[in-house]
Scaffold this motif. Structure first.
Motif, PDB file in Angstrom:
ATOM      1  N   ASP A 232       0.821  -1.199   0.000  1.00 49.93           N
ATOM      2  CA  ASP A 232       0.000   0.000   0.000  1.00 49.93           C
ATOM      3  C   ASP A 232       0.863   1.260   0.000  1.00 49.93           C
ATOM      4  O   ASP A 232       0.459   2.303  -0.542  1.00 49.93           O
ATOM      5  N   ALA A 233       2.047   1.164   0.605  1.00 52.98           N
ATOM      6  CA  ALA A 233       2.950   2.313   0.672  1.00 52.98           C
ATOM      7  C   ALA A 233       3.790   2.457  -0.599  1.00 52.98           C
ATOM      8  O   ALA A 233       4.593   3.387  -0.702  1.00 52.98           O
ATOM      9  N   GLY A 234       3.632   1.530  -1.529  1.00 54.78           N
ATOM     10  CA  GLY A 234       4.343   1.620  -2.801  1.00 54.78           C
ATOM     11  C   GLY A 234       5.773   1.140  -2.771  1.00 54.78           C
ATOM     12  O   GLY A 234       6.544   1.403  -3.701  1.00 54.78           O
ATOM     13  N   VAL A 235       6.160   0.404  -1.717  1.00 55.19           N
ATOM     14  CA  VAL A 235       7.548  -0.049  -1.588  1.00 55.19           C
ATOM     15  C   VAL A 235       7.950  -0.982  -2.724  1.00 55.19           C
ATOM     16  O   VAL A 235       9.027  -0.840  -3.316  1.00 55.19           O
ATOM     17  N   PHE A 236       7.080  -1.926  -3.062  1.00 54.26           N
ATOM     18  CA  PHE A 236       7.425  -2.897  -4.093  1.00 54.26           C
ATOM     19  C   PHE A 236       7.492  -2.250  -5.475  1.00 54.26           C
ATOM     20  O   PHE A 236       8.326  -2.610  -6.301  1.00 54.26           O
ATOM     21  N   GLU A 237       6.613  -1.289  -5.719  1.00 56.57           N
ATOM     22  CA  GLU A 237       6.641  -0.594  -7.007  1.00 56.57           C
ATOM     23  C   GLU A 237       7.927   0.222  -7.149  1.00 56.57           C
ATOM     24  O   GLU A 237       8.542   0.251  -8.227  1.00 56.57           O
ATOM     25  N   LYS A 238       8.344   0.852  -6.063  1.00 51.08           N
ATOM     26  CA  LYS A 238       9.606   1.605  -6.090  1.00 51.08           C
ATOM     27  C   LYS A 238      10.786   0.666  -6.309  1.00 51.08           C
ATOM     28  O   LYS A 238      11.718   0.987  -7.055  1.00 51.08           O
ATOM     29  N   ASN A 239      10.764  -0.494  -5.653  1.00 54.00           N
ATOM     30  CA  ASN A 239      11.829  -1.476  -5.842  1.00 54.00           C
ATOM     31  C   ASN A 239      11.876  -1.962  -7.286  1.00 54.00           C
ATOM     32  O   ASN A 239      12.958  -2.162  -7.859  1.00 54.00           O
TER      33      ASN A 239
END
Length: 403
Positions: A232-239
């Motif tokens: 939800d915090a977008g960590v995986f998308e940023k990775n």
């Protein structure tokens, strides 16, 4: 686990694939049949993927009819947890009848069903995961599964060859490696040591190779809610965006932070590891690789492939670079088509981004074998420039320095 005949067959496949790049044959095909998993590992977040995907039984059988697959192609059936596939036993029955050269991979969290299936369908090998002591297992894998693994070993070690897979990571350490090696020695079974890597499909969190071994050991297990919050915090998308940038830049050198000082850990490798073929040397060379001292071409992508549960076929197990999807094209076109051959040529010659045993052990064996027989000069002429260390030592010199 691999005998002389296995190396000869892979050598013949290498010759064929060099001579006929449009008619390459697979030595190894790993089929990730599902991403459904009942574990909660920190070093692999397949278990948190939603929605869950399955490769249908019919698609797997269709794939097995491909020209690039021969009777000598070693098939790996895995997940997620393969035994959670709704047609797991149906698939195993087909392989038992039609392609005996297959391995089954499992986390052993449902030991009785696994034991029964192995006895009934007799895979060529059973590969199971064990990453440390009972406490380490719980903290790293999120489930109290240690005793289940031991039960599987005790029940199946005389039925099929069993190999324990240990992943050295930020979540365990060399004392855990010592423990697992002792377990394997006690039961007279094989051990394979792998290194935690940023595998695209695994949605890894901690940066591999620059996050110190054991630095997160015994931290609390992950819960599904933890992963959902990160998503939800977008960590995986940023990775993912960062990974794509790394993979489109200089692929000839490792992407971890080279300004960081990496301690030489070779003296920390338990001596017992030397009793299990190919693992000690692999760890010693990893110590050199993460300092950007090892440079080898990646020939393994010409004979080793993985298929993901949604049908995607990446160029290798590590990169987020797809060469096709089995729901859109057949495997022969995906693996041997012109577009794939162009990408394979680029990445064979240039890529040095991972230290995965699925790929790098093959390359290490290839180079060291030729170097031992013909010397570095001839090997360089055959395969192109390579090095084991920054100071140009031979393979044997590197290993002898620490033995």
């Amino acid at each position: 686990m691999y005998n002389f005949e296995s190396y000869i067959r892979r050598g013949l496949t290498f010759i064929n694939n060099q001579a006929f790049p449009g008619n390459k044959k697979l030595s190894t095909l790993m089929i990730y049949a599902t991403d459904l998993c009942d574990s909660a590992c920190k070093h692999c977040l397949i278990w948190a993927k939603r929605p869950v995907s399955f490769l249908p039984y019919e698609k797997i059988i269709e794939i097995m009819g491909s020209n690039c697959i021969t009777s000598h192609t070693n098939i790996g059936l895995e997940g997620g947890e393969f035994m959670l596939h709704p047609d797991a036993e149906k698939i195993l029955e087909w392989f038992h009848k039609n392609h005996r050269n297959y391995d089954l991979l499992s986390n052993c969290l449902k030991p009785e069903g696994l034991i029964d299936a192995v006895k009934k369908y007799l895979p060529k090998r059973l590969l199971i995961s064990l990453d440390g002591t009972p406490d380490t297992y719980l903290h790293m894998r999120g489930k109290a599964g240690y005793e289940s693994v031991v039960r599987v070993i005790e029940n199946l070690k005389e039925v099929v060859p069993v190999s324990v897979m240990f992943t050295l990571s930020p979540y365990n350490d060399f004392s855990d490696l010592q423990h697992v090696a002792e377990v394997c020695k006690k039961y007279g079974i094989d051990m394979r040591v792998g290194i935690y890597n940023d595998i695209a499909f695994f949605d890894t969190l901690d940066k591999a190779h620059e996050t110190d071994i054991g630095s997160h050991k015994d931290e609390q297990p992950l819960q599904f809610g933890d992963i959902k919050s990160l998503k939800d915090a977008g960590v995986f998308e940023k990775n993912k965006i960062k990974r794509q940038a790394e993979e489109s830049a200089d692929i000839t050198r490792p992407v971890h932070d080279m300004t960081k000082h990496f301690e030489n850990f070779t003296n920390s490798i338990p001596p017992i590891v030397k009793e299990f073929k190919e693992n000690y040397d692999f760890l010693v060379l990893y110590n050199e690789w993460r300092q950007n001292n090892v440079k080898l071409k990646c020939f393994s992508i010409l004979d080793s492939l993985v298929i993901l549960p949604n049908g995607d076929v990446p160029i290798c197990q590590n990169l987020d670079l797809k060469i096709g999807n089995v729901f859109k094209d057949n495997l022969d076109k995906i693996f041997n088509g012109e577009d794939a051959r162009a990408l394979q040529k680029k990445y064979v010659h240039d890529c040095n981004l991972c230290w995965l045993n699925f790929h790098r052990k093959y390359d290490v064996i290839l180079y060291r074998t030729f170097e031992k027989s013909f010397g570095k000069t001839v090997t360089s002429k055959l395969f192109g420039y390579y090095q084991w260390s920054a100071d140009g030592k031979s393979y044997q010199q590197i290993i002898n320095n620490v033995k």
